[in-house]
Design a protein around this motif. Structure first.
Motif, PDB file in Angstrom:
ATOM      1  N   MET A   1       2.160   3.423  -4.753  1.00  0.00           N
ATOM      2  CA  MET A   1       2.298   2.131  -5.436  1.00  0.00           C
ATOM      3  C   MET A   1       2.306   2.361  -6.937  1.00  0.00           C
ATOM      4  N   GLY A   5       2.417  -2.659  -9.123  1.00  0.00           N
ATOM      5  CA  GLY A   5       1.779  -3.118  -7.885  1.00  0.00           C
ATOM      6  C   GLY A   5       2.689  -3.132  -6.670  1.00  0.00           C
ATOM      7  N   ARG A   6       3.970  -2.814  -6.842  1.00  0.00           N
ATOM      8  CA  ARG A   6       4.896  -2.825  -5.706  1.00  0.00           C
ATOM      9  C   ARG A   6       5.002  -1.444  -5.087  1.00  0.00           C
ATOM     10  N   THR A   7       5.002  -1.386  -3.774  1.00  0.00           N
ATOM     11  CA  THR A   7       5.130  -0.113  -3.081  1.00  0.00           C
ATOM     12  C   THR A   7       6.578   0.360  -3.112  1.00  0.00           C
ATOM     13  N   ASP A   8       6.768   1.650  -2.847  1.00  0.00           N
ATOM     14  CA  ASP A   8       8.119   2.189  -2.776  1.00  0.00           C
ATOM     15  C   ASP A   8       8.920   1.494  -1.680  1.00  0.00           C
ATOM     16  N   ALA A   9       8.264   1.249  -0.534  1.00  0.00           N
ATOM     17  CA  ALA A   9       8.958   0.612   0.586  1.00  0.00           C
ATOM     18  C   ALA A   9       9.433  -0.789   0.209  1.00  0.00           C
ATOM     19  N   ALA A  10       8.582  -1.533  -0.508  1.00  0.00           N
ATOM     20  CA  ALA A  10       8.956  -2.887  -0.922  1.00  0.00           C
ATOM     21  C   ALA A  10      10.114  -2.847  -1.908  1.00  0.00           C
ATOM     22  N   ARG A  29      10.461   5.558 -11.728  1.00  0.00           N
ATOM     23  CA  ARG A  29       9.185   6.024 -11.186  1.00  0.00           C
ATOM     24  C   ARG A  29       9.223   7.518 -10.865  1.00  0.00           C
ATOM     25  N   PHE A  68       9.575   7.469   4.189  1.00  0.00           N
ATOM     26  CA  PHE A  68       8.407   7.295   3.333  1.00  0.00           C
ATOM     27  C   PHE A  68       7.245   8.076   3.936  1.00  0.00           C
ATOM     28  N   ASP A  70       3.292   8.385   3.702  1.00  0.00           N
ATOM     29  CA  ASP A  70       2.137   7.630   3.179  1.00  0.00           C
ATOM     30  C   ASP A  70       2.586   6.602   2.146  1.00  0.00           C
ATOM     31  N   GLY A  71       3.705   5.958   2.435  1.00  0.00           N
ATOM     32  CA  GLY A  71       4.210   4.905   1.562  1.00  0.00           C
ATOM     33  C   GLY A  71       4.986   5.381   0.355  1.00  0.00           C
ATOM     34  N   SER A  72       5.117   6.703   0.195  1.00  0.00           N
ATOM     35  CA  SER A  72       5.796   7.249  -0.986  1.00  0.00           C
ATOM     36  C   SER A  72       7.171   7.788  -0.629  1.00  0.00           C
TER      37      SER A  72
END
Length: 211
Positions: A1, A5-10, A29, A68, A70-72
């Motif tokens: 994130m 505050g936004r995740t890569d997935a979002a 990023r 992704f 772990d969300g990255s």
């Protein structure tokens, strides 16, 4: 994130849904990290910048296939960076062989010879860089992810989309090859925890760019 505050997935969902600015956020990023990985492999700023452009172009082209960890998005981008770099180096070698096959004009002086030799020296920056280039692509990818980028083995496996056991076996083979070429004086022989590979020894400093 990220800081916003936004995740890569979002962000990726927004980007693939038509919000171009979100793709720009992803680019901002991770551009520096992708550049560092590319530069570590080619040791040339211009070439590394070209690789960054191709990596993000490839990410967009394959936008439905990104993974992704772990969300990255970073581990997957690093894998793409290595693939793009290997392809560009193969193309450069083919080009060099083609030029070498062209007969030189009699008494011609090649003004690019010195520059070419200097670039070759950059690509083979030290014994460790040369040894890494002699690994096969699968071994080189896990070494770069686990030892240079210091990703946990599980994250590397997820980024490469292979079983954890495959990452461990590739890493073990690569380590044996590097030890055989460089010796324990350059490649430390102490045993590491299974999921916490040590970074490359200080002899590898030429592979990284700080800042």
């Amino acid at each position: 994130m990220g800081e916003d505050g936004r995740t890569d997935a979002a962000l990726w969902l927004e980007a693939t849904s038509g919000t171009e600015a979100s793709f720009g956020v992803v680019y901002d990023r991770y551009r520096a990290r992708v550049f560092r990985r590319a530069f570590a492999q080619v040791q040339n700023v211009s070439d590394a910048e070209d690789i960054v452009a191709v990596v993000f172009l490839e990410a967009w082209r394959r936008r439905k296939d990104v993974r992704f960890v772990d969300g990255s998005l970073l581990p997957w981008l690093l894998v793409v960076t290595t693939n793009v770099t290997l392809n560009s180096q193969r193309a450069a070698r083919r080009h060099k062989r083609l030029l070498a096959a062209i007969p030189a004009a009699e008494h011609a002086v090649d003004p690019g010879h010195e520059i070419e030799e200097r670039l070759d020296g950059q690509l083979l920056n030290g014994r460790l860089q040369a040894a890494l280039h002699r690994l096969n692509p699968a071994e080189r990818r896990v070494v770069e992810l686990c030892f240079i980028e210091e990703l946990p083995l599980a994250d590397a496996a997820a980024a490469l989309d292979v079983p954890l056991g495959s990452v461990k076996s590739r890493l073990s083979r690569a380590r044996r090859k590097l030890q055989a070429e460089l010796g324990d004086a350059v490649w430390p022989g102490e045993r590491q925890a299974d999921d916490a590979p040590a970074p490359l020894p200080r002899a590898a400093d030429g592979l990284e760019v700080t800042g």
